[in-house]
Design a protein around this motif. Structure first.
Motif: not given
Length: 167
Positions: A91-102, A125-127
């Motif tokens: 919701s707050s960081y939909g443009d970088s959702f779970v980037d850590g695992i990437g 629901s993410f961007e």
């Protein structure tokens, strides 16, 4: 099942809690290790490895992984089966959702290990996310801030997929 471990990094305790939930569901003596307290070379002892991280701010890797990951990629990961999970706030960081695992995936994908546990993006629901490859998450994404009611079923479905692939 051969020797298995979950390595996690956690600032606020949510990733640690998920790591412990996963370990309890797997059973079989799987070890749960905080990357802040172990050496990356410890990963050499395990055949099956689950790596877990949260994503902070706009796509930042959890702090303890910053020191652990450069050492992890120096060891021989060939022959190991590795799965990833990550926590994020869609919701707050939909443009970088779970980037850590990437970020972790990018560092280990060419190290000779077998990566398992891709998850369909349907139902999230993410961007945008650095953790999406070929239309799927490269690990289990969890959103404890907004979708904690789905966490247990998502973990169960993911474990059904990865446990048979562990040696």
């Amino acid at each position: 099942m051969e020797k298995s471990a979950i390595f996690f990094g956690s600032n606020g305790g949510a990733t640690e809690s998920i790591a412990n939930q996963i370990a309890k569901k797997i059973g079989n003596g799987i070890e749960v290790l905080n990357v802040a307290n172990v050496d990356a070379a410890d990963a050499e002892k395990y055949t099956n490895i689950i790596l877990g991280t949260s994503t902070w701010g706009i796509g930042d890797l959890q702090d303890d992984w910053e020191g652990f990951l450069p050492n992890l990629i120096k060891i021989d990961l060939s022959g190991k089966t590795i799965a990833l999970f990550g926590l994020g706030d869609a919701s707050s960081y939909g443009d970088s959702f779970v980037d850590g695992i990437g970020t972790i995936y990018e560092e280990i994908k060419d190290k000779g290990c077998t990566l398992v546990g891709q998850v369909e993006t349907d139902g999230y629901s993410f961007e945008d996310s650095k953790a999406v490859y070929d239309g799927k998450f490269i690990g289990l994404p969890l959103d404890e801030d907004n979708e904690s009611d789905q966490t247990e079923s998502r973990i169960d479905n993911w474990l059904e997929q990865i446990i048979p692939l562990f040696k």
